[in-house]
Design an enzyme around this catalytic site. Structure first.
Site, mmCIF file in Angstrom:
data_model
loop_
_atom_site.group_PDB
_atom_site.id
_atom_site.type_symbol
_atom_site.label_atom_id
_atom_site.label_comp_id
_atom_site.label_asym_id
_atom_site.label_seq_id
_atom_site.Cartn_x
_atom_site.Cartn_y
_atom_site.Cartn_z
ATOM 1 N N SER A 88 0.848 -1.191 0.000
ATOM 2 C CA SER A 88 0.000 0.000 0.000
ATOM 3 C C SER A 88 0.884 1.241 0.000
ATOM 4 O O SER A 88 2.011 1.208 0.512
ATOM 5 C CB SER A 88 -0.890 0.019 1.247
ATOM 6 O OG SER A 88 -1.564 1.263 1.370
ATOM 7 N N TYR A 101 -2.596 -1.767 10.216
ATOM 8 C CA TYR A 101 -2.681 -1.988 8.773
ATOM 9 C C TYR A 101 -1.470 -1.370 8.073
ATOM 10 O O TYR A 101 -0.806 -2.031 7.263
ATOM 11 C CB TYR A 101 -3.971 -1.381 8.219
ATOM 12 C CG TYR A 101 -4.039 -1.437 6.706
ATOM 13 C CD1 TYR A 101 -4.428 -2.598 6.062
ATOM 14 C CD2 TYR A 101 -3.695 -0.330 5.931
ATOM 15 C CE1 TYR A 101 -4.477 -2.665 4.668
ATOM 16 C CE2 TYR A 101 -3.739 -0.381 4.545
ATOM 17 C CZ TYR A 101 -4.125 -1.549 3.926
ATOM 18 O OH TYR A 101 -4.153 -1.615 2.549
#
Length: 200
Positions: A88, A101
């Protein structure tokens, strides 16, 4: 095309899945590690919900490592094979509501660099796909229609275009929209981007 259900949080299920793949698909030459969860966390709450952290690490980190290790022997037997793992843009500039995350994706970025070096003399190519903020339901239904997010179709089209060009730099698949995050530290923009992304 065959669909096989797999719980990446269950080690026994991963081993059974890998065994089935070896038997039914011995010529497997692509693994895409795309399973992931992202949930908000409130570390100011009392008590803190540790289960969110635990499930995020189990899915985003342990599941990826275990599934890769279980399928790697099959992939190494092929003349050419590829592992693509989704990280990400938040691996490079985190946002505070999603601490575990973001950390899990930063872990994978680091891990993939080492794996790429270890496997450079094998037939296995290691690629990292680092999406920007994309219109999916990962962060909830509202994300899928958020105009600030990259339309999913546009993201897919750009990724396919990059994959059509051999040897992405450093094994990283980066659409233009994520490059500001990826290179924020190098470009001297990290502090400002971090502040902008974490305004209270």
């Amino acid at each position: 095309m065959h669909g096989i259900q797999l719980d990446v949080q269950d080690p026994a299920d991963i081993e059974a899945f890998a065994s089935r793949i070896r038997e039914q698909f011995p010529k497997l030459n692509v693994l895409i590690n795309n399973a992931g969860i992202g949930k908000t966390e409130d570390l100011t709450s009392d008590p803190i919900d540790f289960s969110v952290m635990q499930s995020t690490i189990q899915t985003n980190v342990v599941g990826v490592l275990h599934l890769t290790a279980a399928l790697l022997p099959t992939l190494k037997q092929q003349p050419h094979s590829t592992i693509i793992t989704t990280t990400s843009g938040l691996a490079f500039v985190p946002i505070s509501p999603y601490p575990t995350y973001c950390a899990s994706k930063a872990f994978l970025h680091s891990w993939l660099q080492s794996v790429r070096v270890q496997l450079q003399e094998t037939s296995v190519e290691i690629l990292e796909l680092a999406p920007p903020y994309v219109q999916t339901e990962l962060g909830g239904a509202s994300q899928a229609t958020d105009p600030a997010a990259m339309p999913l179709a546009d993201f897919i089209a750009e990724v396919i275009q990059i994959l059509s060009t051999p040897n992405p730099p450093h094994g990283e698949i980066l659409v233009n929209r994520v490059k500001a995050h990826r290179f924020a530290e190098r470009n001297g923009d990290y502090e400002q981007m971090f502040a902008n992304g974490n305004e209270q």
